[in-house]
Scaffold this active site. Sequence first.
Site, PDB file in Angstrom:
ATOM      1  N   TYR A   1      -9.229  11.254 -16.369  1.00 24.04           N
ATOM      2  CA  TYR A   1      -9.100  11.791 -15.009  1.00 24.04           C
ATOM      3  C   TYR A   1      -7.940  12.763 -15.012  1.00 24.04           C
ATOM      4  CZ  TYR A   1      -8.676  11.513  -9.879  1.00 24.04           C
ATOM      5  OH  TYR A   1      -8.632  11.793  -8.548  1.00 24.04           O
TER       6      TYR A   1
ATOM      7  N   TYR B   1     -13.771   0.404  -6.798  1.00 22.33           N
ATOM      8  CA  TYR B   1     -12.525   0.552  -7.533  1.00 22.33           C
ATOM      9  C   TYR B   1     -11.322   0.527  -6.593  1.00 22.33           C
ATOM     10  CZ  TYR B   1      -8.590   2.847  -9.722  1.00 22.33           C
ATOM     11  OH  TYR B   1      -7.315   3.135 -10.140  1.00 22.33           O
ATOM     12  N   HIS B   2     -11.408   1.377  -5.577  1.00 20.33           N
ATOM     13  CA  HIS B   2     -10.258   1.568  -4.697  1.00 20.33           C
ATOM     14  C   HIS B   2      -9.986   0.359  -3.824  1.00 20.33           C
ATOM     15  CE1 HIS B   2     -12.266   5.300  -5.744  1.00 20.33           C
ATOM     16  NE2 HIS B   2     -11.062   5.823  -5.841  1.00 20.33           N
TER      17      HIS B   2
ATOM     18  N   LYS C   1       4.754   7.492   6.749  1.00 18.55           N
ATOM     19  CA  LYS C   1       4.113   8.068   5.561  1.00 18.55           C
ATOM     20  C   LYS C   1       3.940   9.566   5.779  1.00 18.55           C
ATOM     21  CE  LYS C   1       1.595   6.685   2.673  1.00 18.55           C
ATOM     22  NZ  LYS C   1       2.341   6.718   1.417  1.00 18.55           N
TER      23      LYS C   1
ATOM     24  N   ASP D   1      -0.175  12.158   1.388  1.00 17.06           N
ATOM     25  CA  ASP D   1      -0.273  10.979   0.532  1.00 17.06           C
ATOM     26  C   ASP D   1      -1.051   9.845   1.209  1.00 17.06           C
ATOM     27  OD1 ASP D   1       0.198   8.965  -1.299  1.00 17.06           O
ATOM     28  OD2 ASP D   1       2.282   8.645  -0.691  1.00 17.06           O
TER      29      ASP D   1
ATOM     30  N   HIS E   1      -1.484   6.735  -0.311  1.00 20.52           N
ATOM     31  CA  HIS E   1      -1.101   5.416  -0.832  1.00 20.52           C
ATOM     32  C   HIS E   1      -0.448   4.608   0.273  1.00 20.52           C
ATOM     33  CE1 HIS E   1      -1.366   7.750  -4.604  1.00 20.52           C
ATOM     34  NE2 HIS E   1      -1.818   6.611  -5.084  1.00 20.52           N
TER      35      HIS E   1
HETATM   36  C1  B12 Z   1      -2.954   1.516  -5.940  1.00 21.45           C
HETATM   37  C2  B12 Z   1      -2.903   2.974  -6.310  1.00 21.45           C
HETATM   38  C3  B12 Z   1      -3.833   3.808  -5.713  1.00 21.45           C
HETATM   39  C4  B12 Z   1      -4.807   3.325  -4.664  1.00 21.45           C
HETATM   40  C5  B12 Z   1      -4.094   3.327  -3.290  1.00 21.45           C
HETATM   41  C6  B12 Z   1      -4.585   2.287  -2.337  1.00 21.45           C
HETATM   42  C7  B12 Z   1      -3.751   2.257  -1.099  1.00 21.45           C
HETATM   43  N1  B12 Z   1      -4.383   2.245   0.057  1.00 21.45           N
HETATM   44  O1  B12 Z   1      -2.550   2.228  -1.177  1.00 21.45           O
HETATM   45  C8  B12 Z   1      -5.918   4.379  -4.824  1.00 21.45           C
HETATM   46  C9  B12 Z   1      -6.868   3.908  -5.875  1.00 21.45           C
HETATM   47  C10 B12 Z   1      -6.671   4.701  -3.562  1.00 21.45           C
HETATM   48  C11 B12 Z   1      -5.121   5.550  -5.374  1.00 21.45           C
HETATM   49  C12 B12 Z   1      -5.530   6.853  -5.248  1.00 21.45           C
HETATM   50  C13 B12 Z   1      -4.845   7.935  -5.777  1.00 21.45           C
HETATM   51  N2  B12 Z   1      -3.742   7.870  -6.563  1.00 21.45           N
HETATM   52 CO1  B12 Z   1      -2.806   6.240  -6.946  1.00 21.45          CO
HETATM   53  N3  B12 Z   1      -1.862   4.721  -7.557  1.00 21.45           N
HETATM   54  C14 B12 Z   1      -1.957   3.468  -7.239  1.00 21.45           C
HETATM   55  C15 B12 Z   1      -0.996   2.646  -8.115  1.00 21.45           C
HETATM   56  C16 B12 Z   1      -1.793   2.090  -9.253  1.00 21.45           C
HETATM   57  C17 B12 Z   1      -0.258   1.509  -7.431  1.00 21.45           C
HETATM   58  C18 B12 Z   1       0.436   1.840  -6.116  1.00 21.45           C
HETATM   59  C19 B12 Z   1       0.568   0.590  -5.265  1.00 21.45           C
HETATM   60  O2  B12 Z   1      -0.134   0.423  -4.299  1.00 21.45           O
HETATM   61  N4  B12 Z   1       1.422  -0.361  -5.668  1.00 21.45           N
HETATM   62  C20 B12 Z   1       1.629  -1.594  -4.921  1.00 21.45           C
HETATM   63  C21 B12 Z   1       2.643  -1.344  -3.800  1.00 21.45           C
HETATM   64  C22 B12 Z   1       2.946  -2.608  -3.054  1.00 21.45           C
HETATM   65  O3  B12 Z   1       3.767  -0.871  -4.435  1.00 21.45           O
HETATM   66  P1  B12 Z   1       4.593   0.447  -4.010  1.00 21.45           P
HETATM   67  O4  B12 Z   1       3.827   1.312  -3.100  1.00 21.45           O
HETATM   68  O5  B12 Z   1       5.203   1.034  -5.200  1.00 21.45           O
HETATM   69  O6  B12 Z   1       5.714  -0.211  -3.108  1.00 21.45           O
HETATM   70  C23 B12 Z   1       6.757  -0.977  -3.632  1.00 21.45           C
HETATM   71  C24 B12 Z   1       8.028  -0.174  -3.829  1.00 21.45           C
HETATM   72  O7  B12 Z   1       7.789   1.135  -4.290  1.00 21.45           O
HETATM   73  C25 B12 Z   1       8.680  -0.219  -2.494  1.00 21.45           C
HETATM   74  N5  B12 Z   1       8.272   0.698  -1.432  1.00 21.45           N
HETATM   75  C26 B12 Z   1       7.258   1.581  -1.380  1.00 21.45           C
HETATM   76  N6  B12 Z   1       7.244   2.200  -0.195  1.00 21.45           N
HETATM   77  C27 B12 Z   1       8.250   1.702   0.538  1.00 21.45           C
HETATM   78  C28 B12 Z   1       8.694   1.998   1.811  1.00 21.45           C
HETATM   79  C29 B12 Z   1       9.771   1.303   2.338  1.00 21.45           C
HETATM   80  C30 B12 Z   1      10.227   1.578   3.716  1.00 21.45           C
HETATM   81  C31 B12 Z   1      10.437   0.341   1.546  1.00 21.45           C
HETATM   82  C32 B12 Z   1      11.582  -0.386   2.089  1.00 21.45           C
HETATM   83  C33 B12 Z   1      10.001   0.051   0.257  1.00 21.45           C
HETATM   84  C34 B12 Z   1       8.918   0.749  -0.243  1.00 21.45           C
HETATM   85  O8  B12 Z   1       8.381  -1.508  -2.048  1.00 21.45           O
HETATM   86  C35 B12 Z   1       7.139  -1.971  -2.568  1.00 21.45           C
HETATM   87  C36 B12 Z   1       7.340  -3.368  -3.042  1.00 21.45           C
HETATM   88  O9  B12 Z   1       7.614  -3.486  -4.363  1.00 21.45           O
HETATM   89  C37 B12 Z   1       0.000   3.748  -8.588  1.00 21.45           C
HETATM   90  C38 B12 Z   1       0.617   3.508  -9.957  1.00 21.45           C
HETATM   91  C39 B12 Z   1       1.491   2.295  -9.960  1.00 21.45           C
HETATM   92  N7  B12 Z   1       1.150   1.299 -10.739  1.00 21.45           N
HETATM   93  O10 B12 Z   1       2.452   2.237  -9.230  1.00 21.45           O
HETATM   94  C40 B12 Z   1      -0.889   5.011  -8.586  1.00 21.45           C
HETATM   95  C41 B12 Z   1      -0.276   6.365  -8.294  1.00 21.45           C
HETATM   96  C42 B12 Z   1       0.741   6.224  -7.189  1.00 21.45           C
HETATM   97  N8  B12 Z   1      -1.427   7.158  -7.852  1.00 21.45           N
HETATM   98  C43 B12 Z   1      -1.361   8.390  -8.193  1.00 21.45           C
HETATM   99  C44 B12 Z   1      -2.328   9.384  -7.853  1.00 21.45           C
HETATM  100  C45 B12 Z   1      -2.135  10.745  -8.456  1.00 21.45           C
HETATM  101  C46 B12 Z   1      -3.416   9.112  -6.994  1.00 21.45           C
HETATM  102  C47 B12 Z   1      -4.380  10.158  -6.428  1.00 21.45           C
HETATM  103  C48 B12 Z   1      -3.627  11.201  -5.674  1.00 21.45           C
HETATM  104  C49 B12 Z   1      -5.236  10.781  -7.536  1.00 21.45           C
HETATM  105  C50 B12 Z   1      -6.018  11.974  -7.113  1.00 21.45           C
HETATM  106  N9  B12 Z   1      -5.667  13.118  -7.634  1.00 21.45           N
HETATM  107  O11 B12 Z   1      -6.920  11.871  -6.327  1.00 21.45           O
HETATM  108  C51 B12 Z   1      -5.327   9.316  -5.547  1.00 21.45           C
HETATM  109  C52 B12 Z   1      -5.403   9.785  -4.104  1.00 21.45           C
HETATM  110  C53 B12 Z   1      -4.617   8.979  -3.111  1.00 21.45           C
HETATM  111  C54 B12 Z   1      -4.211   9.725  -1.878  1.00 21.45           C
HETATM  112  N10 B12 Z   1      -5.065   9.883  -0.875  1.00 21.45           N
HETATM  113  O12 B12 Z   1      -3.088  10.136  -1.767  1.00 21.45           O
HETATM  114  C55 B12 Z   1      -0.144   8.688  -9.026  1.00 21.45           C
HETATM  115  C56 B12 Z   1       0.937   9.476  -8.298  1.00 21.45           C
HETATM  116  C57 B12 Z   1       1.589  10.442  -9.242  1.00 21.45           C
HETATM  117  C58 B12 Z   1       2.925  10.940  -8.868  1.00 21.45           C
HETATM  118  N11 B12 Z   1       3.640  10.396  -7.916  1.00 21.45           N
HETATM  119  O13 B12 Z   1       3.373  11.842  -9.509  1.00 21.45           O
HETATM  120  C59 B12 Z   1       0.263   7.228  -9.484  1.00 21.45           C
HETATM  121  C60 B12 Z   1       1.745   7.039  -9.754  1.00 21.45           C
HETATM  122  C61 B12 Z   1      -0.542   6.933 -10.756  1.00 21.45           C
HETATM  123  C62 B12 Z   1      -0.276   7.900 -11.880  1.00 21.45           C
HETATM  124  N12 B12 Z   1       0.625   7.596 -12.766  1.00 21.45           N
HETATM  125  O14 B12 Z   1      -0.905   8.941 -11.961  1.00 21.45           O
HETATM  126  N13 B12 Z   1      -3.999   5.137  -5.986  1.00 21.45           N
END
Ligand code: B12
Lengths: 365, 672
Positions: B17, B171-172, B540, B544, B546
């Site tokens: 991808y 998947y999503h 948000k 984005d 996510h």
């Molecule tokens: C799940 C996921 C998705 C899901 C999202 C589902 C959803 N509704 O959230 C799906 C499959 C839909 C998706 C899609 C895409 N994704 Co995505 N996704 C992920 C993934 C695997 C995990 C993110 C996640 O949800 N983690 C679980 C949550 C709970 O964790 P978190 O958000 O990080 O939050 C934690 C902390 O960061 C913090 N935190 C976060 N936000 C906040 C806010 C506050 C106030 C506080 C206090 C704390 C806090 O607290 C949380 C607790 O630990 C990441 C990679 C990864 N493993 O991290 C890629 C990732 C974020 N995705 C990525 C990409 C590119 C996409 C797409 C844009 C791809 C595309 N070109 O189409 C698409 C489109 C999404 C869009 N519309 O924007 C990239 C972003 C790249 C970058 N930043 O440079 C990543 C990093 C993967 C990669 N390496 O390529 N994705």
Amino acid sequence: MNATGSNGLDCCSDGEMTQANLPDPEQLALRIQRGERAAVASGLNLLDNKLADARSRSARLLAALSGERWLNDGHLIGVTGPPGAGKSSLVCAMIREWRLSGRTVGVLAVDPSSRPELGGGALLGDRIRIKNSSHDEGLFIRSLANRNQLGGVASEVWPMSGLMLACFDIVVIETVGVGQTEIDIAEIADTVCYVAQPASGDAIQYLKSGIIEIPDVFAVNKSDLGAPARKTAAEIARSAPRQDRREDWDYPVCLVSASMNTGIKQLQDHIDRHRGFLVNAGLLGKQRTRHHKAWVMRLLKEEFGTFGLDLAGGLAAIGERLSENRSGQFAEYERMRQHILSRFKSDNSSSNITIKEHHHEQAVI
Amino acid sequence: MVAGQKKRDQPWLMRTYSGHSSAKASNTLYRTNLAKGQTGLSVAFDLPTQTGYDADNVLARGEVGKVGVPISHIEDMDQLFDQIPLDQMNTAMTINATAPWLLALYIGLAQRRGIDPKKLSGTTQNDIIKEYLSRGTYIYPPGPSMRLIADTINYTITHVPKWNPTNICSYHLQEAGATPVQELAYALCTAMAVLDRVKATGVITPDQFPQVVERISFFVNAGIRFVEECCKLRAFGEMWDEMTLNRYQVADPKLRRFRYGVQVNSLGLTEPQPENNVQRIVLEMLAVVLSKGARARAIQLPAWNEAMGLPRPWDQQWALRIQQVMAFETDLLEYADILDGSPVIAAKVSELIEGARTEIANVEAQGGIVAAIESGYIKRELVGSHMNRLRAIESGDLKIIGVNCFQETAESPLTLGSDGSIMKTNPAAEREQIERLQAHRKSRNDAEVRAALQGLADAAKSDENIMPSSIRCAMAGVTTGEWGDSLRAVFGEFRPPTGIDISIDSREVLGKKDQVTELRTRVANTGTALGRPLKLLVGKPGLDGHSNGAEQVAVKARDVGFEVVYDGIRLTPQQIAQAAQEEGVHMVGLSILSGSHMELVEAVLQEMRTRDLATVPVIAGGIIPQEDAEKLLSQGVHAIYTPKDFSLNTIMADMVDVIRECNGLERLGLLQ
Ligand code: B12
Ligand SMILES: Nc1nc2c(ncn2[C@@H]2O[C@H](COP(=O)(O)OP(=O)(O)O)[C@@H](O)[C@H]2O)c(=O)[nH]1
Ligand SMILES: [Mg+2]
């Protein structure tokens, strides 16, 4: 700076900085009347604030804002009904129209809080339903948790709606209708609009319960669903007790669709017409005075308890004093607060403790 | 003994991808990947393209060319496929709300190159349901969106017969927290909604309908519990076979086959000790290749550095090599289905089917999946499942190696690189794309453009198929934003429920109970000290989608006593600052995972300053590299959280302390 005890009761003493941040109420009132958004926001924050100093300033702010306008101007509209009926969507549709006609709008969206044993937190998610995506200086939305766990509308709603009335043409209060909230909303709003969900018995059941005055206007939303909506509207029209107290009001039932944007204008016309009816019957000012009185007593009771009310001479005496000063009720409110506070002090040698304890009591309700 | 003499099955399609910066840069990347033995293309578009905005729209600021390739018009498409023969390529496009448009550009390009569209093969993802539930690149309300899907199906079935017009995605859903049963149930409900919609158009004759059913393919997930996941795929096959036979009367079993592609689970890939992700990816892949009868047709794998940022070419190569080792070195492809006949597997499959049937019936009783989206039901279920997952990680019941156990590690040589071990997209990409776009607008025939757009609007208002007029727009040089706006004007826009209003009464307390109790006291007392309950805005900004992190932070904050304002995804910095002001919050928490944090956080801070809100603390979380985090902190952001901060309780305690500090109260420190 004092360290804060773990129970957080030292708020009044460690508030040096917090107090310094509290705005000057009279200046704030001027800015609010000019419609400055930052001032509106900080005024609302002040009215929400339960620190002793903030309460004083709140009362001063309200006093500075009160006057004839509070008796005669603007329109306070309560929108109530079961969750999911489309209240927020409908408010959004109405705002679009109001704004087109150049009227400014303030909204208080009230959401339920979780029970205190579950942390008392709240999710306030109505903004986005109410707001159109475009930026609009003539619209101001504040969401509020309904912190009163005994049902009913949080006591902040009323002063906040008053503040908004000072700077917006229309003030809408959205609440989920459950029992006591409706009673409360009828004690705030000039016009109460009940939004019914098609094909649910809620509205009928509610009318039949007869515990309260019926709403002034009914809106059966989701008319795009067709037959179920028409049926519900017909049922409500049948059940609405027309012999109710206001003989000259017709309790209209409108079919609307927030999503299809149909029937909105007619609904607004009925809401406007209701205000006209109150004015013509000489009821608007009277009703507002009655509401003010009820809420001032509620605020005093919340802050000082029945003991405090007694110190001010008891309910009847308070009521009388408020009635005498119709457009300056808040000046009266603040005088009574000061009076009660000074009585607390002279009656009780360790006065500070009493007030603080008291303060704490209401904070954890 | 020489292996390789034996007859082996054909391996699956191997994809990576990818796409970034510009059509030109992405084309170079595709051609290198193809040279390395990749057998199909999988195009990642940037967020403006996915949400129907031109690169110079304010909403696109900071997002152009970031997470995918920007495609604004047919010349971009031409550049993207430069020297790639369209009639010999299998191209998958992850595109949804604007799928008819990108397909129109692809068909238009083929026509321009003299290629018969009947020879085109590939897939447009084109599943709007999961956009509302998880992926976030929706534009229009459900009704018109479903119609656009039906239009592309009706069109391709006769004009581009080798195309997979839609790819039903579960998947999503797993990436948003779904359990295997939820994945099964909601994907199948979506497929039903699509097929029923196509049927209702009346365009397809009954004898053509089995072909439509055959064209429906799926895009599923495979998580680390690979035995269960393998069973899930067998369950999918059985249920699809049964549904297509009974509900849609497809007699030919070949047309009832469950065809699917896979991206393995990325949600479970970790930021700490990222090398462990490689074994996770391998195991997850096993689930979809092990059982021949339920084997994937196409696979794309994430890279080891998934949780850190975008993969570099070398990282993607490593992911591709995993597939190649599996296909060409192991003996996997020499056997018939090795799980057939296992009673253990059969029992697990039945259990999953039963669970999925119950949930499907539940959704049908609510009026089908569209109604269950509008009411917020399904989104709440997903938020609830994800909450349970995070709670289990926090309590240690769900072990994640290197995150909540076995945290000690030697220094990793993998993460020492000066590039932060991630792909840096071209910072000039946005400006260059805008220049290209503006030059393009000047070069086209305005009258033709206007006529084509008028045709599009007319088609949208009637029930004429949207594809022919879209193809005409493509040929006339219409831009992505123009196409998107024309349909916005007719269909309106839509924001689905956020799902965070789950009732906590019926669910157990989040995370460690005693910590939660302590947090509730801290939140309540701090509120008392400040005069009113603590109020938090979770925002948000940008395009984005996510939402997971924001949702879970919001749910948790409410549980510990905050009053939380959360308005969902895709808000402008201005909208966020304005909400912060009108709501009188004590703190603004931003969540950004799209890589646009530098631009967006700065814009929010700026908007807050202009509203006299400089004293309200701003914190941020998401995929934020260390280097950027430091810069943001120096610009005045009070705290940054990334995936390694898996304990939401710890985050909450810290947030309370930030609020205290900013209001002259003492910090209360770490939780016990
Ligand atoms: C799940 C996921 C998705 C899901 C999202 C589902 C959803 N509704 O959230 C799906 C499959 C839909 C998706 C899609 C895409 N994704 Co995505 N996704 C992920 C993934 C695997 C995990 C993110 C996640 O949800 N983690 C679980 C949550 C709970 O964790 P978190 O958000 O990080 O939050 C934690 C902390 O960061 C913090 N935190 C976060 N936000 C906040 C806010 C506050 C106030 C506080 C206090 C704390 C806090 O607290 C949380 C607790 O630990 C990441 C990679 C990864 N493993 O991290 C890629 C990732 C974020 N995705 C990525 C990409 C590119 C996409 C797409 C844009 C791809 C595309 N070109 O189409 C698409 C489109 C999404 C869009 N519309 O924007 C990239 C972003 C790249 C970058 N930043 O440079 C990543 C990093 C993967 C990669 N390496 O390529 N994705
Ligand atoms: N069909 C239809 N749905 C509506 C209408 N108005 C609101 N809704 C939907 O009803 C749900 C609840 O709406 P909301 O405004 O949040 O209701 P509230 O809880 O009463 O404020 C949402 O899914 C709306 O999209 C309408 O006029 N017709
Ligand atoms: Mg509402």
